[in-house]
Scaffold this motif. Structure first.
Motif, PDB file in Angstrom:
ATOM      1  N   SER A  73       0.824  -1.307  -0.109  1.00 16.39           N
ATOM      2  CA  SER A  73       0.045   0.060   0.069  1.00 16.39           C
ATOM      3  C   SER A  73       0.953   1.176  -0.100  1.00 16.39           C
ATOM      4  CB  SER A  73      -1.028  -0.028   1.049  1.00 16.39           C
ATOM      5  OG  SER A  73      -1.895  -1.161   1.243  1.00 16.39           O
ATOM      6  N   TYR A  74       0.470   2.288  -0.401  1.00 15.89           N
ATOM      7  CA  TYR A  74       1.155   3.824  -0.298  1.00 15.89           C
ATOM      8  C   TYR A  74       0.350   4.492   0.816  1.00 15.89           C
ATOM      9  CZ  TYR A  74       1.707   2.404  -5.278  1.00 15.89           C
ATOM     10  OH  TYR A  74       2.133   1.787  -6.511  1.00 15.89           O
ATOM     11  N   ASN A  75       1.449   4.942   1.573  1.00 13.93           N
ATOM     12  CA  ASN A  75       0.685   5.937   2.698  1.00 13.93           C
ATOM     13  C   ASN A  75       0.060   6.990   2.131  1.00 13.93           C
ATOM     14  OD1 ASN A  75       1.831   3.815   4.590  1.00 13.93           O
ATOM     15  ND2 ASN A  75       3.801   4.871   4.537  1.00 13.93           N
ATOM     16  N   ARG A  76       0.387   7.402   0.898  1.00 13.98           N
ATOM     17  CA  ARG A  76      -0.235   8.646   0.232  1.00 13.98           C
ATOM     18  C   ARG A  76      -0.079   8.265  -1.318  1.00 13.98           C
ATOM     19  NH1 ARG A  76       2.504  13.789   0.674  1.00 13.98           N
ATOM     20  NH2 ARG A  76       3.969  13.601  -1.072  1.00 13.98           N
ATOM     21  N   GLU A  77      -0.696   9.294  -2.162  1.00  8.89           N
ATOM     22  CA  GLU A  77      -0.536   9.374  -3.411  1.00  8.89           C
ATOM     23  C   GLU A  77       0.651   9.276  -3.817  1.00  8.89           C
ATOM     24  OE1 GLU A  77      -0.606  13.403  -2.722  1.00  8.89           O
ATOM     25  OE2 GLU A  77      -1.884  11.768  -2.002  1.00  8.89           O
ATOM     26  N   ARG A  78       1.040   8.985  -5.044  1.00 10.75           N
ATOM     27  CA  ARG A  78       2.680   8.939  -5.762  1.00 10.75           C
ATOM     28  C   ARG A  78       2.093   9.862  -7.063  1.00 10.75           C
ATOM     29  NH1 ARG A  78       4.973   3.403  -5.758  1.00 10.75           N
ATOM     30  NH2 ARG A  78       6.841   4.543  -6.810  1.00 10.75           N
ATOM     31  N   ILE A  79       2.929  10.701  -7.294  1.00 15.24           N
ATOM     32  CA  ILE A  79       3.013  11.370  -8.766  1.00 15.24           C
ATOM     33  C   ILE A  79       4.098  10.972  -9.603  1.00 15.24           C
ATOM     34  CG2 ILE A  79       3.137  13.642  -9.977  1.00 15.24           C
ATOM     35  CD1 ILE A  79       0.683  13.185  -7.776  1.00 15.24           C
ATOM     36  N   VAL A  80       3.665  10.378 -10.880  1.00 14.11           N
ATOM     37  CA  VAL A  80       4.537   9.662 -11.663  1.00 14.11           C
ATOM     38  C   VAL A  80       4.202  10.315 -13.216  1.00 14.11           C
ATOM     39  CG1 VAL A  80       5.205   7.682 -13.074  1.00 14.11           C
ATOM     40  CG2 VAL A  80       4.840   7.532 -10.404  1.00 14.11           C
ATOM     41  N   ALA A  81       5.011  10.975 -13.849  1.00 15.94           N
ATOM     42  CA  ALA A  81       4.760  11.428 -15.088  1.00 15.94           C
ATOM     43  C   ALA A  81       3.546  12.486 -15.033  1.00 15.94           C
ATOM     44  CB  ALA A  81       4.780  10.657 -16.035  1.00 15.94           C
ATOM     45  N   ASP A  82       3.052  13.376 -14.272  1.00 24.05           N
ATOM     46  CA  ASP A  82       1.854  13.950 -13.939  1.00 24.05           C
ATOM     47  C   ASP A  82       0.607  13.275 -13.703  1.00 24.05           C
ATOM     48  OD1 ASP A  82       3.408  16.457 -14.273  1.00 24.05           O
ATOM     49  OD2 ASP A  82       3.176  16.140 -16.453  1.00 24.05           O
ATOM     50  N   CYS A  83       0.846  12.211 -13.191  1.00 27.10           N
ATOM     51  CA  CYS A  83      -0.323  11.179 -13.055  1.00 27.10           C
ATOM     52  C   CYS A  83      -0.270  10.996 -11.649  1.00 27.10           C
ATOM     53  CB  CYS A  83      -0.126   9.959 -13.856  1.00 27.10           C
ATOM     54  SG  CYS A  83      -1.611   8.619 -13.490  1.00 27.10           S
TER      55      CYS A  83
END
Length: 191
Positions: free
Chosen positions: A173-183
Motif C-alpha cells: 500500500s502507499y501511505n499517500r498518493e504518488r506522482i509519476v509523469a503528472d499522473c
C-alpha cells in the motif's frame, strides 16, 4: 459521507474473485452479492476473474451488474475483448474515461474444462492507442492497472494523458498518493 464539491469514484483494479477451488467459488458468489451494493463505478479485469471460467464470469457480471472494463484481454478464437474497452462515468459534470489493462505475464487458468483461451496485448501499446481516444471524450482519464507497481510506473512514463492510476496486483500500500509523469498513482492492498 457526503461533502459538497467532492466527486467520489468507487474503483477496483481487479482480482475480486477467489482462488480456483469449489469452496472459494461459493465464497466468491457470496462476496459478489455483497459487492453489488458498493456502487462500483468501474472494476478492472484481473486474472482471477476467470478462475471459474468465462461463462461463470459473464453470468456474474450480468447478475450482479458489475461494471468491468479491460482494453487488452481478448478471446483468442474471436479476437473480441471480453468486456468493454472503457467506461465513461459522469459525476457532477465531470466525464471520467475509465479503462484497465492486465499484465501479459499473468496466466489465466480456469477451473472450467471447456474454457476459452485468451490473448493479453501489450499494455503500453494498448494505452497509446486508447488514451487519445478517451481524451477526446472525457475530462479525466483513469487507469485501473492490473500490472503491479513498477510496470504501472513504466506505462505512465511511456504514455502521456493518464490523470489517475489505481494499481492492482500489488502487494504494498502507499501511505499517500504518488506522482509519476503528472499522473496520480494510488494503491491499497486488502488483506
Amino acid at each position: 459521507i457526503w461533502e459538497e464539491g467532492v466527486t467520489t469514484l468507487v474503483l477496483d483494479a481487479g482480482d475480486l474473485f477467489g482462488t480456483r477451488t469449489k469452496k472459494e467459488m461459493l465464497q466468491t458468489e457470496f462476496m459478489l452479492e455483497q459487492t453489488q451494493t458498493f456502487g462500483y463505478d468501474a472494476i478492472g479485469l484481473g486474472e482471477r476473474e476467470l478462475n471459474y471460467g468465462y461463462d461463470f464470469f459473464m453470468e456474474a457480471v450480468e447478475k450482479y451488474r458489475l461494471p468491468y472494463t479491460n482494453a487488452n484481454v481478448r478471446d483468442t478464437a474471436t479476437g473480441e475483448l471480453l468486456v468493454p474497452e472503457f467506461l465513461i462515468v459522469e459525476k457532477k459534470g465531470i466525464k471520467f474515461g475509465i479503462c484497465s489493462v492486465m499484465d501479459p505475464s499473468q496466466k489465466i487458468i480456469s477451473m472450467s474444462a471447456t474454457d476459452r483461451e485468451y490473448e493479453i496485448g501489450d499494455p503500453i501499446a494498448t494505452m497509446r492507442d486508447l488514451v487519445p481516444r478517451l481524451r477526446e471524450q472525457c475530462d479525466t482519464v483513469v487507469l485501473l492497472s492490473h500490472l503491479s507497481d513498477r510496470p504501472t510506473e513504466e506505462l505512465l512514463r511511456e504514455v502521456q494523458g493518464i490523470d489517475l492510476a489505481v494499481v492492482g496486483h500489488s502487494f504494498k500500500s502507499y501511505n499517500r498518493e504518488r506522482i509519476v509523469a503528472d499522473c496520480v498513482m494510488l494503491s491499497a492492498v486488502h488483506g
